[in-house]
Motif scaffolding. Structure first.
Motif, mmCIF file in Angstrom:
data_model
loop_
_atom_site.group_PDB
_atom_site.id
_atom_site.type_symbol
_atom_site.label_atom_id
_atom_site.label_comp_id
_atom_site.label_asym_id
_atom_site.label_seq_id
_atom_site.Cartn_x
_atom_site.Cartn_y
_atom_site.Cartn_z
ATOM 1 N N HIS A 102 0.838 -1.199 0.000
ATOM 2 C CA HIS A 102 0.000 0.000 0.000
ATOM 3 C C HIS A 102 0.878 1.256 0.000
ATOM 4 O O HIS A 102 1.905 1.294 0.676
ATOM 5 C CB HIS A 102 -0.888 -0.039 1.253
ATOM 6 N N HIS A 104 0.862 4.491 1.498
ATOM 7 C CA HIS A 104 0.199 5.261 2.555
ATOM 8 C C HIS A 104 0.536 6.751 2.381
ATOM 9 O O HIS A 104 1.692 7.135 2.514
ATOM 10 C CB HIS A 104 0.667 4.739 3.912
ATOM 11 N N GLY A 105 -0.487 7.535 2.063
ATOM 12 C CA GLY A 105 -0.275 8.973 1.855
ATOM 13 C C GLY A 105 -0.334 9.366 0.392
ATOM 14 O O GLY A 105 -0.445 10.551 0.074
ATOM 15 N N HIS A 414 -6.907 6.632 10.014
ATOM 16 C CA HIS A 414 -6.217 6.903 8.745
ATOM 17 C C HIS A 414 -7.165 6.706 7.565
ATOM 18 O O HIS A 414 -7.995 5.814 7.580
ATOM 19 C CB HIS A 414 -5.009 5.967 8.621
ATOM 20 N N HIS A 416 -7.265 6.427 3.233
ATOM 21 C CA HIS A 416 -6.475 6.217 2.015
ATOM 22 C C HIS A 416 -6.789 7.246 0.924
ATOM 23 O O HIS A 416 -7.903 7.770 0.855
ATOM 24 C CB HIS A 416 -6.777 4.833 1.424
HETATM 25 CU CU CU Z 1 -2.812 4.273 3.950
#
Ligand code: CU
Ligand code: C2O
Ligand code: CU
Length: 485
Positions: A102, A104-105, A414, A416
């Motif tokens: 993944h 992330h960010g 969080h 995505h």
């Molecule tokens: Cu993420």
């Protein structure tokens, strides 16, 4: 000088007191040179090949630990991305079991986001072309396979994306990677006779999240690094499974926060401490022109600070994250800019037009130590993550305002595919240092409101996730899926 000495002794004593609990002599050893992940520039390398593999990593000299890494024994290379360009990356899975990777960010469509649906089978290669359409900042990559995220990250599968843009290139910041622009992937691990304890959790560790005793920074224990006599930029990533830290420098030296997860703050914010939950990134700068050396310290925060009487906080363990040692032979470069960005807060009209959604993170301790299937103990809005259920449907380009609360303990929430702004943080206005673009925020019983707009598509086959970034909670089902169309 004298003062520094005393502090050093105090730190050593603390570290000893701390590491002596359940650890051997071998682990109370001198500093190690901080490892700096290899750097891959996506403009120079048009075919970035990454291999997820098993490794043997020496956290302590001459003791091999069973780990995993990406093109390395532990962790992976830092990949530099440029806004407006794209990067070709292939991930080959040689860990012997299914995983995913993944970003992330990253603001990328669902089919390259690398969520739980995008399984990479053993020996298979997943090729993506990342169109980089976001401002400069620090993101990261890590596995996200359902039920396996905590274990795979813990073994060492994680790395950094550094995104650059015209602004970050033109600012006169410290820019010498690994010298005065230093990534710090901060994790906690348990060592037995110098060997990293492989991932395993008890019922209580599942509830609290796995919190271990020894700090590991870029895969290094008790690190030091040589820096020039001037400004230094530290890019902090809390890559721990569950631990929250309070960071500060020795003597409570003032430092400046310049960036949150999704980019620069408008102006540097002077701070003396900084708390970070798992998944969060912050960039800070410190001026070492009048120093010989200094330790960045971490206080290990308890899983629920409400359980702790405030005057007992001195009992929390502390440890050195990294010692910065000034080396006169290194050339200082860069300074602290006055202006970094031009983030505009959302207007009242934007807020009024936003689609409001409410989320409540919940966990239910059934106290059943015998049953190790914890799924369904962790939920969001009463539902545990199910691979075949889409929990929310979002319209592309539409303002979204999410109000999040959580029970039992603080949880890092969080989202995505996006960066958001905090409108209110646990019932209060966000701190000045949090008025930037973020993708992870600590939530509690009082509502936290975040606002954002999704610019990319994520369909049923590859939806986005929102979840708690305590990896045990995420694996346990404190996660939901949403599409953007
Ligand atoms: Cu993420
Ligand atoms: Cu860092 Cu969905 O994860
Ligand atoms: Cu949680």
């Amino acid at each position: 000088m004298m003062k520094k000495h005393i502090t050093a002794i105090a730190i050593a004593t603390f570290t000893m007191l701390f590491t002596s609990v359940g650890c051997s002599k071998q682990e109370q050893q001198a500093s190690n040179e901080l490892r700096i992940p290899a750097l891959i520039d996506s403009l120079e390398n048009k075919d970035i090949q990454l291999q997820l593999r098993k490794g043997q990593h020496q956290f302590y000299a001459n003791v091999n630990s069973e780990t995993m890494g990406i093109n390395a024994d532990y962790l992976g290379p830092t990949i530099r991305l440029y806004n407006g360009s794209s990067a070709n990356i292939s991930f080959t899975n040689q860990i012997g079991e299914t995983t995913t990777v993944h970003g992330h960010g990253l603001h990328v469509p669902g089919n390259i986001d690398g969520g739980p649906q995008l399984a990479i089978k053993p020996q298979a290669t997943w090729r993506i072309n990342i169109p980089v359409r976001q401002q400069a900042g620090m993101s990261w990559y890590h596995p996200h396979f359902m039920g396996k995220t905590a274990e795979h990250v813990h073994a060492g599968l994680a790395g950094i994306y550094l995104i650059e843009d015209e602004n970050s290139i033109s600012l006169n910041l410290p820019k010498h990677y690994g010298v005065n622009d230093i990534p710090l992937v901060i994790q906690d691990r348990t060592f037995i006779n110098g060997k990293m304890k492989p991932y395993a959790v008890t019922h209580d560790q599942m509830m609290d999240g796995l919190r271990e005793e020894t700090l590991v920074v870029n895969g290094t224990v008790t690190p030091f690094t040589n820096v020039p006599q001037g400004w230094v930029r530290l890019r902090l990533l809390n890559g721990s499974n569950a631990r929250f830290y309070r960071f500060y420098f020795e003597n409570n030296e003032t430092f400046y926060k310049i960036a949150t997860e999704g980019g620069f703050l408008n102006n540097p914010v002077a701070l003396q401490e900084l708390t970070m939950s798992p998944g969060e990134r912050n960039e800070i700068m410190l001026d070492l022109s009048n120093m010989d050396n200094i330790h960045l310290m971490a206080e290990f925060l308890p899983s629920d600070p409400d359980d702790q009487l405030f005057f007992m906080s001195w009992l929390n363990p502390t440890a050195s994250v990294v010692e910065l040692r000034v080396d006169g032979a290194l050339t200082a470069q860069g300074e602290l800019p006055k202006t970094l960005n031009d983030i505009k807060a959302f207007t009242q009209d934007d807020k009024d037009s936003a689609n409001l959604r409410r989320f409540t993170l919940d966990m239910d301790d059934d106290g059943n130590n015998a049953v190790m299937d914890h799924h369904s103990m962790f939920s969001i809005n009463g539902q545990s993550m199910k691979m075949n259920v889409i929990n929310e449907r979002v319209s592309k380009g539409q303002f979204e305002r999410w109000s999040i609360t959580a029970e039992m303990m603080p949880h890092p929430f969080h989202v995505h595919g996006v960066s958001f702004q905090i409108l209110s943080h646990q019932g209060k206005p966000p701190a000045e240092a949090d008025r930037g673009w973020k993708d992870t925020v600590v939530v509690g019983p009082e509502p936290t409101e975040v606002m954002m707009r999704f610019n990319h598509q994520a369909g049923e086959q590859a939806p986005y996730m929102y979840h708690c970034h305590i990896l045990e909670h995420e694996d346990g089902g404190m996660m939901g899926q949403f599409t953007v169309k």
